[in-house]
Structures are given as C-alpha cells and as structure tokens.
Motif scaffolding. Structure first.
Motif, PDB file in Angstrom:
ATOM      1  N   ALA A 184       0.811  -1.246  -0.106  1.00  0.00           N
ATOM      2  CA  ALA A 184       0.032  -0.030  -0.144  1.00  0.00           C
ATOM      3  C   ALA A 184       0.931   1.245  -0.036  1.00  0.00           C
ATOM      4  CB  ALA A 184      -0.781  -0.029   1.167  1.00  0.00           C
ATOM      5  N   GLU A 185       2.019   1.299   0.778  1.00  0.00           N
ATOM      6  CA  GLU A 185       2.813   2.527   0.737  1.00  0.00           C
ATOM      7  C   GLU A 185       3.598   2.538  -0.198  1.00  0.00           C
ATOM      8  OE1 GLU A 185       6.811   2.541   2.955  1.00  0.00           O
ATOM      9  OE2 GLU A 185       5.419   3.202   4.338  1.00  0.00           O
ATOM     10  N   GLY A 186       3.857   1.584  -1.057  1.00  0.00           N
ATOM     11  CA  GLY A 186       4.861   1.616  -2.168  1.00  0.00           C
ATOM     12  C   GLY A 186       4.035   2.223  -3.610  1.00  0.00           C
ATOM     13  N   ILE A 187       2.767   1.569  -3.315  1.00  0.00           N
ATOM     14  CA  ILE A 187       2.081   1.914  -4.817  1.00  0.00           C
ATOM     15  C   ILE A 187       1.535   3.450  -4.536  1.00  0.00           C
ATOM     16  CG2 ILE A 187      -0.120   1.273  -6.077  1.00  0.00           C
ATOM     17  CD1 ILE A 187       2.228  -0.574  -6.545  1.00  0.00           C
ATOM     18  N   ALA A 188       0.983   3.634  -3.140  1.00  0.00           N
ATOM     19  CA  ALA A 188       0.426   4.838  -3.130  1.00  0.00           C
ATOM     20  C   ALA A 188       1.494   6.063  -3.436  1.00  0.00           C
ATOM     21  CB  ALA A 188       0.109   5.171  -1.483  1.00  0.00           C
ATOM     22  N   ALA A 189       2.994   5.769  -2.928  1.00  0.00           N
ATOM     23  CA  ALA A 189       3.765   6.735  -3.467  1.00  0.00           C
ATOM     24  C   ALA A 189       3.921   6.881  -4.906  1.00  0.00           C
ATOM     25  CB  ALA A 189       5.226   6.273  -2.887  1.00  0.00           C
ATOM     26  N   ALA A 190       3.989   5.694  -5.904  1.00  0.00           N
ATOM     27  CA  ALA A 190       4.118   6.014  -6.931  1.00  0.00           C
ATOM     28  C   ALA A 190       2.814   6.493  -7.651  1.00  0.00           C
ATOM     29  CB  ALA A 190       4.297   4.541  -7.446  1.00  0.00           C
ATOM     30  N   GLN A 191       1.628   6.400  -7.380  1.00  0.00           N
ATOM     31  CA  GLN A 191       0.577   6.865  -7.602  1.00  0.00           C
ATOM     32  C   GLN A 191       0.647   8.345  -7.297  1.00  0.00           C
ATOM     33  OE1 GLN A 191      -3.259   6.104  -5.558  1.00  0.00           O
ATOM     34  NE2 GLN A 191      -4.013   5.353  -7.461  1.00  0.00           N
ATOM     35  N   SER A 192       0.957   8.734  -6.194  1.00  0.00           N
ATOM     36  CA  SER A 192       1.296  10.328  -6.002  1.00  0.00           C
ATOM     37  C   SER A 192       2.201  11.048  -6.877  1.00  0.00           C
ATOM     38  CB  SER A 192       1.695  10.434  -4.731  1.00  0.00           C
ATOM     39  OG  SER A 192       1.864  11.949  -4.226  1.00  0.00           O
ATOM     40  N   HIS A 193       3.111  10.276  -7.402  1.00  0.00           N
ATOM     41  CA  HIS A 193       4.338  10.873  -8.365  1.00  0.00           C
ATOM     42  C   HIS A 193       3.679  11.169  -9.548  1.00  0.00           C
ATOM     43  CE1 HIS A 193       7.447   9.255  -5.279  1.00  0.00           C
ATOM     44  NE2 HIS A 193       7.205  10.507  -4.892  1.00  0.00           N
TER      45      HIS A 193
END
Length: 570
Positions: A85-94
């Motif tokens: 969740a943390e990794g995908i959320a960060a990529a999605q934010s970028h």
C-alpha cells in the motif's frame, strides 16, 4: 504497469486486505492462547504418564511450534500488504503530480504516455516556447512513477507468492522457515553496517520498495549517503541532507567559539606576551573555517548550471569528522561507459585543495570526451574525486609514513567494489587514478586488497608499494605513470634505510654507466615512471611541476583522458 492502471489503483483495497489479515493475526493468536490454556496446561497438570503420554506431549509440543510459526507467517503477510500500500501509493502520488503539471502547462497525456500540446502562439491553449523541454521533464517523471510502481508490485508480489507457497505446502509451519522469513523481513528495515560487502548492500536496497528507499534516505541519510552499494542518485539525495546538516553544525561550532580573543596579554621587556587563549581559538577557528570553505566549494560545484563544461555532479560521500570526507562525481558513474576515480594525496580533506581537486575531475571528463569524439566514440565518462580517507596533511612527517595508505585500503576497496555493484547495464571501463601520496594509497590497495578496475594511472608517485606494474594485479599494459621534469617528487627518499643505501648506490652507478638496472626507489617502492617499473609512460609538457599535470592543453591531461576513455596514448 501503465498510466491508467496506476492512476486507477485503489490503495484502500490493499489497506482493507491488510486490516483483515491483522484481524486474522489477532484472532489466531487468541486461539493459540486458548489452546495453550485449555489443552496444553490441562494436559501438563493431569499427571498422565506412560508411553502414550510421552507421545502425546511430544506431538502437542510440536503442534504448538507449528501454530507459532503459522502465526508468524500471518504477520509477515500483513507487513507485506502494508508495504504494498505504501509503495503503490507513493508511485501513484508521483504520477498524479506529473499529470497535474502537464495539465497546468496545457498539455495532454495519452494513455500510452505520449504528450501533446498546442504550438500555435495565437491559441488560447498555447503551451509556450519551452513546451518541448517541459514535456520531456514531465515524461521522465511519468516513466519514473511507472517504474517505481513496477518495482513495488514485483517486490511485493514475490514476497506474497513466497508466503502463499509456504501456506499451501505446509513449509510455513516449520519454525526454521518462519524464522528465516522473519529475518528477511527484518533485514529490509535494518541498514547494513559500514564495510558490508557492497553487493549485499545493493541486494538489500533492491529489496526495498521505492517508498521504503525514500524513507531510508530521509531518516538515515547519515548512513545511506556513505554506504557503498547504494546507487548514485540515492547517495546523492542523502548526502545533500548530510551536507546541509554538516554546514549547520560547523556554523554552530564557529559561533560557539565566541569573539576573537586579544592576541597579546601585555608587553614585558619590550616583548609582547602571547595570549594562549588566542592561539587555541585561532587553531579551532581556522580548522572549522577551512572545512566551511570545503562545504562552499561542494555547494558551488553542485549548483553550477549544467553545460558542456560543467556536467551534472553527484555527492557520493560527505562528513566532517577528522579532516573530513568528500566524494564528488562529475556525471553519474552508474550510467557512464567510462568511470574514473581520482585519489588526491597530501593535503586532501574537506577544505584545502578540494575545489581544485573537483575541477580536475571536470578537466578529466572533458579530456576523455575529447578522446572519444576524436575516435567517433559516443561513450560517456564520469570522474570521481575521492577524498574518502584520512590523507596526510604535511609532507613531513606525515606523508613520509605509509600508515595513511594502509588505513585507507578497506575504504577504497569497498568504494570501487560498490561502483561495480551499482553500475547499470554493460560493465563500465573503470580507472583508478592517484596523484602523489594518492598513488601510494592506490598502489597499496591494489597490492593488498585488489581493485575491480581496468586501468591504473599513477601521477607524480612517491612509490606504489611494489617493484613492478605486474605486482598491482592489473594487466601491466593498462598501468600508466607520469612524472614531470620539474616535479620534486623524484627526490622523495626511501622510507626503508636499506632501500635508501641501495637506491643511492645503484642510481649513482647507473648515472656513470656502471649499472644498466638501477633500483630507482623513491619513498614507497620503485618509481613508477622509470622503465624498470613496466608501466606505459604518460607524456608531460616541458616545465611540468607537481601540480601542473592538469594544466589546460597539457600533454599529460590529454593522455589521461585517452587512458580513461580506453584509447591509445598519442
């Protein structure tokens, strides 16, 4: 991973799944406690004895171990989902940030990533005269976000697949398997110690999601920035923080010294009486101020606009302990075709000649580029100024002692091994280049530890700790040496008194034609610039002194560039 998939990703679903596993983990733990109380404790207190009792106790104890292992594996699934969740959320934010920037610049991003815009200056939707450069920058950000998501997806998928296999085939019930899996999960949050094999460090780093990597950079910048095996860009990001913190600490120490004391206390018999407090204040002040000058030199080079004469620069190491540590790369060594590490000698530190040492890296990159251009070779070059050791700060007595070179061996070996570990694509053509005492550091490391390099360049050497180029562990035809006609390094007396007597006797005899093979020993072994050493000689311009090898258009600078680029010396 494509734009739509990442943009539409519902992170909440992953979080819901993670919460469900948390609930299952808690319930399972409660069942184990109930089983322990209702079954194991009752059986233990039953006073049942005999063969059947022994078998029952053994089986129940084994079952208890299996239940604990299963609980541990459930907890690891929850942790993997949390990281997902943390990794995908960060990529999605970028990604969203890049798409928003495209929209604000009146650009349209297609599902396949192509960016279009209106080029008509008379249109209300005109994207501006710098639209092409803006679109390229946004495209890179989108690609980086998708790559980040792919990495997170693949890393988490591998972890979940492993745990799922354990659950389906029963290996997850094994205590040793559960411990191994737990250790692997713990290792993701435990930074390898300084000096760890850089290949292991790189493997650890690759096991982190992009979000975890960024958190490491922000919260452990002091360790990540100086850890060999961490990729260039990540080290640079961490060291930018280290540089700012170091600068602030130096300023606090300077401020803490207070105002300058008076130089003299009184006059006695016509002579001024020095103030000891002033001498101590000045010693501390000058040392701190010197380091601050080094910080400013790094800041100025990092801040220069990128152009043909000033390629992008990366800070691969920094701290202010002792005489300081500074490792500055001109161009990214992880992506360059040719990578050279320049090891300066006496006086190298954060401060001193650091500014000119970094300028030498700029000059060597330009020289290598010229050699490549002449040969029609599109290869790229990175040159690294490596002040990663405590160098001697005086010619005598410090530079007359080889202890500084010996103490640097592990650091230099790890750094060069790290360059190999983090390099992307085809292995680069790597060069280690030392100047003055730096050649002693290079030579000792090659002799005692070995270095994963293709070329060795020894400039103005007081000796590399060996008698012949073949003793360095590198193809002797790729060992180069230079000594200017005005360089006083040739008079560096041998450290070993026996070598001194032998050297003087043989060289005097040789000068009168009585010895065809004089020793030619300098401070730390045979002079690498003499034919007996077996190195390929780099030409020097007339009048070259100890610091003149990097003079513009000098024969030595041209030849260094050719050697670094893997081209013949002309």
């Amino acid at each position: 991973m494509d734009i739509k998939t990442l943009y539409d990703a519902n992170i909440n679903n992953i979080t819901v799944a993670k919460n469900a596993y948390d609930a299952l983990f808690t319930a399972f733990g409660q069942h184990i406690e109930s089983w322990q109380h209702e079954v194991v404790d009752r059986l233990t207190n039953s006073h049942w004895t005999g063969t059947a009792s022994g078998h029952a106790h053994t089986r129940i104890q084994f079952l208890g171990t299996e239940l604990q292992a299963a609980k541990q594996e459930l907890g690891l699934i929850s942790k993997a989902l949390s990281d997902a969740a943390e990794g995908i959320a960060a990529a999605q934010s970028h990604l969203v940030s890049a798409l928003d920037e495209a929209k604000s610049n009146k650009m349209t991003v297609a599902p396949d990533g192509r960016i279009t815009w209106d080029n008509d200056p008379n249109s209300a939707n005109y994207a501006g005269d710098k639209a092409d450069a803006t679109a390229q920058a946004i495209s890179k950000r989108i690609t980086a976000a998708l790559t980040e998501a792919d990495h997170a997806d693949q890393t988490i998928s591998a972890r979940l697949s492993h745990l799922s296999t354990n659950a389906s085939n029963g290996t997850g019930l094994d205590a040793a398997t559960a411990k191994s899996d737990q250790d692997a999960a713990n290792a993701l949050s435990q930074i390898p110690a300084a000096g760890t094999d850089p290949n292991s460090v790189k493997a650890w780093w690759n096991g982190l999601t992009d979000a975890q990597q960024q958190r490491m950079i922000l919260t452990n910048h002091d360790k990540i920035g100086n850890l060999d095996g961490i990729p260039t860009v990540a080290r640079h990001q961490a060291n930018l923080i280290n540089l700012q913190r170091g600068k602030e600490d130096l300023q606090r120490q300077l401020d803490g010294l207070g105002p300058e004391p008076v130089k003299t206390l009184a006059t006695l018999n016509g002579q001024s009486v020095k103030n000891p407090a002033y001498d101590e204040w000045k010693r501390k002040h000058d040392a701190l101020d010197d380091k601050m000058k080094g910080v400013r030199a790094i800041e100025e080079r990092l801040g220069k606009p990128v152009d043909a004469d000033h390629p992008p620069t990366f800070l691969l190491g920094f701290d202010t302990k002792g005489t300081g540590r500074a490792i500055v790369a001109v161009n990214n060594p992880d992506t360059a075709d040719n990578v050279s590490t320049y090891v300066p000698g006496t006086g190298a530190r954060v401060g001193g000649s650091l500014r000119s040492d970094i300028e030498r890296s700029d000059l060597m990159v330009a020289s290598a580029n010229a050699a490549n251009k002449k040969a029609g070779d599109p290869s790229t070059t990175s040159s690294i100024t490596w002040v990663g050791y405590e160098a001697p700060q005086s010619i005598f007595p410090e530079a007359a002692w080889d202890g500084f070179a010996k103490a640097a061996e592990n650091n230099l070996h790890n750094f060069e091994t790290g360059l190999r570990a983090t390099h992307e694509g085809k292995p680069s053509n790597n060069t280690i280049l030392g100047h003055s005492f730096g050649t002693t550091t290079v030579g000792y490391t090659l002799r005692d530890k070995g270095l994963p390099v293709d070329n060795v360049i020894l400039i103005a050497s007081p000796g590399a700790g060996v008698e012949h180029a073949s003793d360095l562990g590198v193809d002797p035809s790729r060992v180069f040496a230079a000594q200017g006609d005005k360089d006083a390094i040739k008079y560096a007396l041998p450290e070993d008194p026996d070598n001194l007597a032998s050297n003087l006797g043989n060289n005097v005899a040789g000068s009168f034609g009585y010895n065809d093979n004089p020793d030619h020993h300098v401070a730390f072994g045979r002079d690498p610039s003499v034919s007996q050493f077996g190195a390929q000689i780099i030409p020097t311009s007339p009048g070259t002194d100890h610091s003149g090898y990097w003079d513009q258009n000098s024969a030595s600078l041209i030849a260094m560039g050719q050697a670094i680029a893997g081209k013949p010396i002309s």
